[in-house]
Every structure is written in C-alpha cells, then in structure tokens.
Design an enzyme around this catalytic site. Structure first.
Site, mmCIF file in Angstrom:
data_model
loop_
_atom_site.group_PDB
_atom_site.id
_atom_site.type_symbol
_atom_site.label_atom_id
_atom_site.label_comp_id
_atom_site.label_asym_id
_atom_site.label_seq_id
_atom_site.Cartn_x
_atom_site.Cartn_y
_atom_site.Cartn_z
ATOM 1 N N GLU A 7 -0.074 3.482 1.420
ATOM 2 C CA GLU A 7 -1.429 3.020 1.724
ATOM 3 C C GLU A 7 -2.437 3.843 0.926
ATOM 4 O OE1 GLU A 7 -4.331 2.603 5.650
ATOM 5 O OE2 GLU A 7 -2.752 4.109 5.592
ATOM 6 N N HIS A 8 -2.322 5.156 1.013
ATOM 7 C CA HIS A 8 -3.171 6.084 0.263
ATOM 8 C C HIS A 8 -2.293 6.919 -0.664
ATOM 9 C CE1 HIS A 8 -5.141 5.643 4.304
ATOM 10 N NE2 HIS A 8 -6.202 5.404 3.548
#
Length: 442
Positions: A332-333
C-alpha cells in the site's frame, strides 16, 4: 515491550515456502472467512432497511441509538467546539489535497476516426457517492478530506458520509469540520458492513448511492466487494483494508526515521503490517532497537506491538533483490530511504503510494502532502490504482457519423456482421447506405 521479539531474517536463507509466508498478509485469511457473515448482514439491511442498520448500531456502537441521520444543528454545535489550531491544520491539508486533485480534472476529447466519423470521450460526475470513514480507536478527519475533496471538485450532487458513532452517539468534531469543509450533504451514524449496505441499497432516511468509497476493516472491505458484485448497481472504489508499509533502506538511512515510519503504520491497527528490506545487517539491527525504544513511548503501544508481531525485518542480498521483493509484495505504502531513492523509482511501480527520500515520512501523505491516502492493500496495488479525482466521474463515449462517413465504414461493418452472423447489425447499416442522404447541403 520487553516481551516483544522482532526477528531479523536473511531472505536468502529462507525456503521458497518460508519467503511466501513472510510476505503473507495477516488479515487475509480472516477476510476470506468473513464472507458468509457479511452476506448475512447485507441481506438483513437490504430486507429491513433502517431498522436493521439501527439494530447493528445499537449492538456495536451506540446502545441508545434512535436515529441514524445527523442534523445540521448537531453538526454546527460540534464544529463550534473545535479548537482553532485543529481547524487550521484541517484547512492546510484541505488546500494541498484540493490543489493536487484539482490538477487531475479529466478533459473531454474529440477526434475524427475516419472521414465523416467523429468520436468523443466525455466525463460526467457521479450523482451520489458514499464515503466510509472508519471509527474505532482513532479519529480520522484526514480520510474525510481524502474522500470529500475529490467528490467536491468533481461536482457530485449528493455526498453521504457514514462513520460509526461512539457510545454517546457522537462523531468527533474534527471529522465533522472536515466533512463540512468538503460540502458533505448527509451524515449517517453507522459503521461496518451494515453501513456499506445502507449506502448501496438505501434506507428510509437516505436513498442509495451509486458508488462507495473509503478504507475499512475486513468486514467493510468484504461488504464493498459484495455489493459491487450483486445487482444493487453500486460500484466500489478499490480494496482498501488494513494498513501496510514497506521500507527499502540502505546504509544512508537513519534508523530512527525508518523505525518511526514503520510504527506510524503499525499503530493503525493490530492487523497492520510493516516490512523493512535492507542489504545491511547493521541497519536492520539499529532499526530493531529503535522500534523497541520508540514503541514503548507510544500512546497506542499495545496496538503497534500486536502489528509488529506479524511484521518483518528482512536482510536482502542487494537493492535488486529488495526491488524484486517489493514488486512481488505490492505494498500500500512504499518508502525508499536510500542515497539514490529517485533513481529506483522507474523499477518500483507496484505500490499504492511511494515516499521518496529521507525527509518524506509516510505520515506526510496520510495528512497533508496532497496525494490521496486511500490506497489498494492486500497486494492489489499490482492492478489497482490509488484513489484519484477520475474515480468520482463516469466516462462515456459519443459517436456521430454523416451519411458519407457511414458509407466509408459500411464495408467493414457489414463484413464483420456477416462473420459474426448478426444480420440485424448488417441491416442497420445497409438500410441507411441504400437510401439517399437527407443531410442538408449548405
């Protein structure tokens, strides 16, 4: 923190099965087992409407709930109590998010694909959208901004925000201020799969919306997927579940910075996952020590500690191996804390959002750099994009042919219709080309 064990492992020493296990999401198996429970909740909401949602709200959130919809007077009273410093922070974040998303406005296009044949691509804002703001142990006005600002820029006519209330039936003043700033039109006091059902199917106090946005726990993510696959006609943005962060760090990285970033995601929830990839055993050891020291100082230390149990500190052979692992994991990050961070960007494309360099904390993107923090999790970043302005539009096409233009394409159309055995398709062309044009000649 003395009981916490955060092992450091050499990636190359792990078997293929062990490597797969190390990259497994902690919440994934649980999400699969929730399918039946979520289906029951959604069916109840679809059949019984507001009464069902109220029952779930009393069960999980506010035992004294009598209504779901917040009045304008309730919102104004809550906002009036908010500290000016918090308002200024929300205003600053609003401005950067607005600036970045305003620049994303899609442009209509028109092109002549053949003489006398014009094709257009047009965009129209979604009429009604639902914004899911998670509740629980954290106040999330930032998520209201991330969802509300693009809805406002796109020009969605009805914007319905749902969020689980506290035991007193209230929402945080900061969340309500952010919603008001973004022009949210309706606020419903409900959360979980039942809130997704209320948005998708509609309830007495709030008609159905056309698309549901926002992150949430496994129940919420599963509910979004289910309503988007049934005949409700409601679409979803993307699978956005428990938070994830993968950090690639070399000897130039500051272990305190790396640990702080890892903890910033670990504190989101016990099902969050954070991973460090580094070619340096020294960096891994120093980051581990920083994790232990910094976690002990957090107000949400217990939550972060639970997340760290499923997190990984992995020593890789080199940067190429780190890149390959990151591309497989599709976080996601993704934080790149190396001395040549920007040079690695072309090779790192499978991530929801990328944070480049030593002075770009992940929390900056969570709040105020301007990018959107609603991102694909569970590895969906391989094929899904981060949330953007275009997600709040419908895209449709237009075509117009003159009589001469149709004649230009008639042979191709009728031949393909013959190949597919669709006589009516062919006739719809020949009935026009065999008659005289009625177009005016100016």
């Amino acid at each position: 923190m003395s009981e916490l064990r955060i092992p450091i492992e050499q990636w190359q020493s792990l078997s293929s099965a062990e490597q797969t296990q190390r990259l497994a999401r902690p919440g994934r198996a649980q999400a699969e087992s929730l399918r039946e429970k979520v289906a029951v909740i959604l069916s109840d909401v679809r059949d019984n409407g507001e009464r069902a949602v109220l029952n779930y709200t009393r069960q999980f959130d506010n035992p004294d709930a009598t209504s779901l919809r917040m009045s304008d007077e309730q919102v104004e009273a809550a906002v009036a109590s908010l500290d000016d410093k918090v308002k200024r922070a929300i205003d600053t974040a609003y401005q950067t998010i607005y600036r970045f998303h305003e620049a994303q406005r899609p442009q209509d296009l028109s092109i002549e694909t053949a003489p006398g044949v014009q094709c257009e691509l047009r965009y129209a804002p979604l009429d009604a959208v639902g914004l899911y703001i998670p509740g629980g142990s954290a106040t999330l006005p930032s998520t209201a901004l991330m969802l509300g600002v693009p809805a406002q820029i796109a020009g969605c006519q009805r914007v319905v925000m749902v969020s689980p209330p506290n035991k007193q039936g209230e929402l945080p003043a900061a969340l309500l201020y952010a919603a008001k700033r973004c022009g949210v039109t309706d606020i419903l006091l409900c959360g979980g799969a039942q809130a997704i059902g209320a948005l998708a199917y509609g309830i007495e106090s709030s008609p159905a919306v056309g698309k549901v946005f926002g992150p949430g726990n496994s129940f919420v993510t599963e509910a979004k997927q289910q309503v988007s696959q049934n005949d409700s006609g409601c679409a979803m943005d993307l699978p956005a579940g428990p938070s994830e962060l993968l950090v690639i760090a070399d000897d130039s990285a500051n272990p305190a910075y790396v640990a702080a970033d890892l903890l910033s995601q670990a504190e989101h929830g016990p099902d969050s996952q954070v991973i460090l990839l580094t070619p340096s055993m020294t960096v891994a050891e120093n980051v581990r020590q920083e994790l232990m020291a910094q976690c002990a100082q957090l107000s949400r230390a217990d939550i972060a500690e639970q997340a760290l149990q499923a997190s990984r500190l992995l020593v890789v052979a080199d940067m190429n191996e780190a890149i390959a692992i990151s591309e497989t994991y599709a976080p996601e990050h993704l934080s790149i804390q190396t001395d040549n961070a920007r040079d690695l960007l072309p090779q790192l494309t499978r991530a929801g959002s990328v944070f480049v360099g030593h002075y770009t904390p992940e929390s900056g993107g969570d709040y105020a750099t301007g990018t959107n923090h609603v991102l694909p999790t569970y590895g969906y970043a391989r094929n899904y994009s981060s949330l953007g302005l275009v997600d709040f539009y419908r895209r449709y096409t237009v075509q117009e042919a003159s009589h001469d233009g149709l004649r230009q394409l008639a042979e191709a159309i009728t031949t393909l219709a013959d190949v597919e055995g669709l006589d009516a398709h062919k006739r719809a062309v020949t009935i026009r080309t065999e008659t005289k044009s009625t177009e005016s000649k100016l």
